[in-house]
Scaffold this active site. Structure first.
Site, PDB file in Angstrom:
ATOM      1  N   GLY A  11      82.583 -19.382  79.090  1.00  0.00           N
ATOM      2  CA  GLY A  11      83.208 -20.706  79.116  1.00  0.00           C
ATOM      3  C   GLY A  11      83.928 -21.035  77.826  1.00  0.00           C
ATOM      4  N   LYS A  15      90.790 -22.253  79.000  1.00  0.00           N
ATOM      5  CA  LYS A  15      91.358 -22.303  80.361  1.00  0.00           C
ATOM      6  C   LYS A  15      92.264 -23.516  80.535  1.00  0.00           C
ATOM      7  CE  LYS A  15      87.149 -22.437  81.949  1.00  0.00           C
ATOM      8  NZ  LYS A  15      86.411 -22.173  80.692  1.00  0.00           N
ATOM      9  N   ASN A  37      80.235 -30.849  84.028  1.00  0.00           N
ATOM     10  CA  ASN A  37      79.720 -29.975  82.962  1.00  0.00           C
ATOM     11  C   ASN A  37      80.868 -29.333  82.189  1.00  0.00           C
ATOM     12  OD1 ASN A  37      80.406 -28.518  85.281  1.00  0.00           O
ATOM     13  ND2 ASN A  37      78.755 -27.032  85.110  1.00  0.00           N
ATOM     14  N   THR A  41      90.242 -28.787  77.373  1.00  0.00           N
ATOM     15  CA  THR A  41      91.037 -29.533  76.400  1.00  0.00           C
ATOM     16  C   THR A  41      92.492 -29.111  76.452  1.00  0.00           C
ATOM     17  OG1 THR A  41      89.092 -29.307  75.004  1.00  0.00           O
ATOM     18  CG2 THR A  41      91.061 -30.231  73.958  1.00  0.00           C
ATOM     19  N   ARG A 141      71.026 -27.349 102.028  1.00  0.00           N
ATOM     20  CA  ARG A 141      71.697 -28.103 103.108  1.00  0.00           C
ATOM     21  C   ARG A 141      71.295 -29.575 103.159  1.00  0.00           C
ATOM     22  NH1 ARG A 141      69.502 -23.492 106.377  1.00  0.00           N
ATOM     23  NH2 ARG A 141      68.212 -23.673 104.526  1.00  0.00           N
ATOM     24  N   GLN A 198      83.810 -23.109  83.750  1.00  0.00           N
ATOM     25  CA  GLN A 198      82.816 -22.205  83.155  1.00  0.00           C
ATOM     26  C   GLN A 198      83.451 -20.815  82.944  1.00  0.00           C
ATOM     27  OE1 GLN A 198      81.465 -24.351  86.052  1.00  0.00           O
ATOM     28  NE2 GLN A 198      81.417 -25.696  84.285  1.00  0.00           N
ATOM     29  N   THR A 279      79.469 -31.911  75.467  1.00  0.00           N
ATOM     30  CA  THR A 279      78.226 -32.397  74.849  1.00  0.00           C
ATOM     31  C   THR A 279      78.306 -32.479  73.324  1.00  0.00           C
ATOM     32  OG1 THR A 279      77.396 -30.140  74.793  1.00  0.00           O
ATOM     33  CG2 THR A 279      76.785 -31.454  76.712  1.00  0.00           C
ATOM     34  N   ARG A 281      77.815 -30.161  71.344  1.00  0.00           N
ATOM     35  CA  ARG A 281      76.883 -29.212  70.707  1.00  0.00           C
ATOM     36  C   ARG A 281      77.664 -28.120  69.964  1.00  0.00           C
ATOM     37  NH1 ARG A 281      73.326 -27.331  75.816  1.00  0.00           N
ATOM     38  NH2 ARG A 281      75.367 -27.493  76.797  1.00  0.00           N
ATOM     39  N   ASP A 311      94.399 -16.751  66.343  1.00  0.00           N
ATOM     40  CA  ASP A 311      94.736 -17.373  65.057  1.00  0.00           C
ATOM     41  C   ASP A 311      93.486 -17.689  64.221  1.00  0.00           C
ATOM     42  OD1 ASP A 311      94.629 -19.239  67.438  1.00  0.00           O
ATOM     43  OD2 ASP A 311      94.306 -20.661  65.797  1.00  0.00           O
ATOM     44  N   GLY A 393      97.264 -20.986  69.061  1.00  0.00           N
ATOM     45  CA  GLY A 393      96.931 -22.322  68.586  1.00  0.00           C
ATOM     46  C   GLY A 393      96.673 -23.206  69.786  1.00  0.00           C
TER      47      GLY A 393
HETATM   48  P1  GDP Z   1      88.101 -24.495  78.326  1.00  0.00           P
HETATM   49  O1  GDP Z   1      86.791 -25.082  78.734  1.00  0.00           O
HETATM   50  O2  GDP Z   1      88.173 -23.031  78.652  1.00  0.00           O
HETATM   51  O3  GDP Z   1      89.283 -25.235  78.845  1.00  0.00           O
HETATM   52  O4  GDP Z   1      88.140 -24.572  76.734  1.00  0.00           O
HETATM   53  P2  GDP Z   1      87.751 -25.859  75.819  1.00  0.00           P
HETATM   54  O5  GDP Z   1      88.822 -26.854  75.931  1.00  0.00           O
HETATM   55  O6  GDP Z   1      86.351 -26.289  76.096  1.00  0.00           O
HETATM   56  O7  GDP Z   1      87.693 -25.201  74.379  1.00  0.00           O
HETATM   57  C1  GDP Z   1      88.797 -24.546  73.843  1.00  0.00           C
HETATM   58  C2  GDP Z   1      89.183 -25.235  72.532  1.00  0.00           C
HETATM   59  O8  GDP Z   1      90.066 -24.412  71.798  1.00  0.00           O
HETATM   60  C3  GDP Z   1      89.947 -26.527  72.727  1.00  0.00           C
HETATM   61  O9  GDP Z   1      89.638 -27.394  71.667  1.00  0.00           O
HETATM   62  C4  GDP Z   1      91.403 -26.112  72.676  1.00  0.00           C
HETATM   63  O10 GDP Z   1      92.260 -27.147  72.239  1.00  0.00           O
HETATM   64  C5  GDP Z   1      91.352 -25.010  71.661  1.00  0.00           C
HETATM   65  N1  GDP Z   1      92.300 -23.900  71.841  1.00  0.00           N
HETATM   66  C6  GDP Z   1      92.823 -23.397  72.983  1.00  0.00           C
HETATM   67  N2  GDP Z   1      93.562 -22.306  72.718  1.00  0.00           N
HETATM   68  C7  GDP Z   1      93.502 -22.114  71.372  1.00  0.00           C
HETATM   69  C8  GDP Z   1      94.042 -21.119  70.501  1.00  0.00           C
HETATM   70  O11 GDP Z   1      94.728 -20.176  70.885  1.00  0.00           O
HETATM   71  N3  GDP Z   1      93.746 -21.263  69.175  1.00  0.00           N
HETATM   72  C9  GDP Z   1      92.979 -22.262  68.687  1.00  0.00           C
HETATM   73  N4  GDP Z   1      92.759 -22.310  67.388  1.00  0.00           N
HETATM   74  N5  GDP Z   1      92.446 -23.211  69.502  1.00  0.00           N
HETATM   75  C10 GDP Z   1      92.701 -23.121  70.819  1.00  0.00           C
HETATM   76  P1  IMO Z   2      84.027 -25.029  80.696  1.00  0.00           P
HETATM   77  O1  IMO Z   2      84.667 -25.177  82.045  1.00  0.00           O
HETATM   78  C1  IMO Z   2      80.603 -23.665  78.344  1.00  0.00           C
HETATM   79  C2  IMO Z   2      76.665 -23.967  80.262  1.00  0.00           C
HETATM   80  C3  IMO Z   2      75.691 -24.955  79.674  1.00  0.00           C
HETATM   81  C4  IMO Z   2      74.382 -24.251  79.982  1.00  0.00           C
HETATM   82  C5  IMO Z   2      74.657 -23.635  81.353  1.00  0.00           C
HETATM   83  C6  IMO Z   2      74.134 -24.459  82.525  1.00  0.00           C
HETATM   84  O2  IMO Z   2      84.366 -26.091  79.727  1.00  0.00           O
HETATM   85  O3  IMO Z   2      84.231 -23.649  80.165  1.00  0.00           O
HETATM   86  P2  IMO Z   2      74.898 -26.772  83.629  1.00  0.00           P
HETATM   87  O4  IMO Z   2      75.008 -28.139  83.051  1.00  0.00           O
HETATM   88  O5  IMO Z   2      76.172 -26.242  84.198  1.00  0.00           O
HETATM   89  O6  IMO Z   2      73.763 -26.622  84.591  1.00  0.00           O
HETATM   90  O7  IMO Z   2      74.513 -25.814  82.364  1.00  0.00           O
HETATM   91  O8  IMO Z   2      76.056 -23.502  81.453  1.00  0.00           O
HETATM   92  N1  IMO Z   2      77.986 -24.530  80.639  1.00  0.00           N
HETATM   93  C7  IMO Z   2      79.115 -24.334  79.946  1.00  0.00           C
HETATM   94  N2  IMO Z   2      79.327 -23.694  78.775  1.00  0.00           N
HETATM   95  N3  IMO Z   2      81.643 -24.198  79.036  1.00  0.00           N
HETATM   96  C8  IMO Z   2      81.445 -24.814  80.218  1.00  0.00           C
HETATM   97  O9  IMO Z   2      82.465 -25.240  80.990  1.00  0.00           O
HETATM   98  C9  IMO Z   2      80.137 -24.938  80.705  1.00  0.00           C
HETATM   99  N4  IMO Z   2      79.591 -25.496  81.812  1.00  0.00           N
HETATM  100  C10 IMO Z   2      78.288 -25.228  81.759  1.00  0.00           C
HETATM  101  O10 IMO Z   2      75.877 -25.124  78.291  1.00  0.00           O
HETATM  102  O11 IMO Z   2      74.184 -23.196  79.079  1.00  0.00           O
END
Ligand code: GDP
Ligand code: IMO
Ligand code: MG
Length: 408
Positions: A11, A15, A37, A41, A141, A198, A279, A281, A311, A393
């Site tokens: 995760g 994405k 969950n 971003t 179910r 995830q 969260t 964390r 980067d 970035g």
């Molecule tokens: P997702 O759950 O897969 O959509 O990823 P998140 O948004 O939880 O976490 C990815 C974080 O990295 C976000 O704060 C993004 O703005 C940032 N991000 C995405 N691509 C890049 C990258 O190529 N470089 C850097 N430095 N940050 C990135």
């Molecule tokens: P995105 O889409 C990272 C992790 C939780 C925990 C486990 C189970 O942003 O990549 P849950 O609340 O789903 O039952 O928690 O899965 N987890 C993620 N970790 N990115 C996520 O989503 C997550 N969604 C759940 O931290 O370990």
């Protein structure tokens, strides 16, 4: 055309950024799994948008976004998120829909989620959003889908409090409800993106069970839960970071042992801003695990990889990546199912030289320094999968496209 985008690690691979970037050429974005969950971003012109339930095409004024059949939806969280978008000037009305097969997350599920965690000798470290409870009830179910909310016969077993609560949200949910398969059939000539939540290693079947989430975050989920059939997936993209992160508990073979001030672990967390979007964390950090990545490529039929966060390595003299696991006195190159094996695995590491140059302004592959290209090409060789997009970035424009996924 149907392009599926999944996370290829645990995760938070980026994405949301990649779906947003590719959505400029799509008409419809379907998020096929997970719930609140997730935290996806998007950074656009300095403004940050954190999405949890709403698919990542929403920032364009004309895209249709659909919460798919595999999702578990907390209406409170959804309408709060939509209100937040509205405050930022995003007009969502008339273009956000929800599959009638998606399930509802009731408020008491959040409490039950926390209670389940408290009862576990080895807690999973869930996000506390009631996700596991919703999927358990779905499997047994006893869940309630969007299709059921105006069917009293389907609600007879619900506790009174749940029914009262649902009656509050029902009127707001009904106008968004659609038959997803029918909608996609009617718009069969559109270009669609299927957004996973995830990642492959958090998938209920392909992940590091039981330290996983409860939904289908694998590519197959796009077919089962996205409203199309498996033979209509044209391309699967797997998004991964130049290193690895994990939030919550569970095995992580390449995790840095030292997380003290001044450690590489803390350096990556600070430079990469590795704190959970949902969260807050701190995320656990480690080198890229190529054994795990190749496994994700295999079980998801990943056609092309998307590399993000390269980067974050800009300031490093050198770094490593894992090309095998030592378990006991054996070296293996395949990803094991056993938590005991994964926990005991010692990574076999290969060294790479750093480039010590900021990559944030690179817009073509050729502009990347040789050392960065060497790293990229090693990953391609090891995983036997090409890297077609490179993110340098968080901003939408900090993206290098070597090959468009929209070409058949
Ligand atoms: P997702 O759950 O897969 O959509 O990823 P998140 O948004 O939880 O976490 C990815 C974080 O990295 C976000 O704060 C993004 O703005 C940032 N991000 C995405 N691509 C890049 C990258 O190529 N470089 C850097 N430095 N940050 C990135
Ligand atoms: P995105 O889409 C990272 C992790 C939780 C925990 C486990 C189970 O942003 O990549 P849950 O609340 O789903 O039952 O928690 O899965 N987890 C993620 N970790 N990115 C996520 O989503 C997550 N969604 C759940 O931290 O370990
Ligand atoms: Mg995330």
């Amino acid at each position: 055309m149907n392009v599926v985008i999944i996370g290829a690690q645990w995760g938070d691979e980026g994405k949301g950024k990649i779906v947003d970037f590719l959505a400029s050429d799509a008409q419809i974005v379907v998020r096929f799994s997970g719930g609140a969950n997730a935290g996806h971003t998007i950074v656009l012109g300095g403004e940050k948008y954190a999405l949890h339930l709403v698919p990542s095409g929403i920032l364009y004024p004309d895209k249709i976004v659909i919460l798919g059949s595999g999702m578990v939806i907390d209406p409170e969280a959804l309408f709060q998120e939509l209100a937040g978008l509205e405050q930022k000037g995003i007009d969502w009305k008339g273009r956000v829909f929800i599959s009638d097969r998606a399930h509802i997350v009731f408020p008491r599920y959040r409490e039950l989620d926390k209670q389940a965690e408290a009862g576990r000798a080895r807690p999973i470290g869930t996000t506390g959003r009631g996700i596991g409870i919703a999927y358990s009830l779905k499997a047994s179910r006893d869940g309630i889908r969007l299709a059921d909310i105006d069917d009293d016969e389907r609600l007879v077993n619900l506790p009174g409090d749940d029914r009262a609560w649902l009656s509050i949200w029902k009127e707001r949910l009904l106008p968004l409800r659609i038959d997803l398969a029918a909608y996609l059939r009617q718009h069969r000539n559109s270009w669609r993106l299927f957004e996973g939540a995830q990642g492959a290693l958090l998938d209920i079947d392909t992940g590091t069970y039981p330290f996983v989430s409860s939904g289908m975050s694998c590519a197959a989920g796009a077919a089962a839960q996205g409203g199309i059939g498996p033979r209509h997936i044209d391309r699967v993209l797997g998004v991964f970071k130049a290193y690895t992160t994990r939030v919550g508990n569970g095995p992580f073979p390449t995790e840095f042992a030292d997380d003290s001030p001044g450690s590489l672990s803390q350096y990556i967390r600070n430079v990469g801003n590795e704190y959970g979007t949902t969260t807050g964390r701190p995320r656990r950090c480690g080198y890229l695990d190529l054994v795990a990545l190749r496994y994700a490529c295999t079980v998801n039929s990943i056609d092309r990889l998307v590399l993000t966060h390269i980067d974050v390595y800009d300031g490093l003299e050198e770094f490593e990546a894992c090309v095998g696991y030592k378990i006991g006195d054996k070296v293996i190159e395949d990803f094991p199912a056993s938590v005991r094996d994964l926990t005991g695995a010692r990574p076999v590491l290969r060294k790479f030289s750093g480039w010590k140059t900021p990559l944030g302004k690179c817009r073509t592959y050729e502009e990347l320094p040789l050392r960065a290209r060497e790293y990229i090409e090693f990953i391609e060789e090891f995983t036997e999968t090409s890297i077609s997009i490179i993110s340098v970035g968080s901003d939408r424009k900090q993206t290098i496209v070597r090959e468009s996924p929209w070409i058949k």
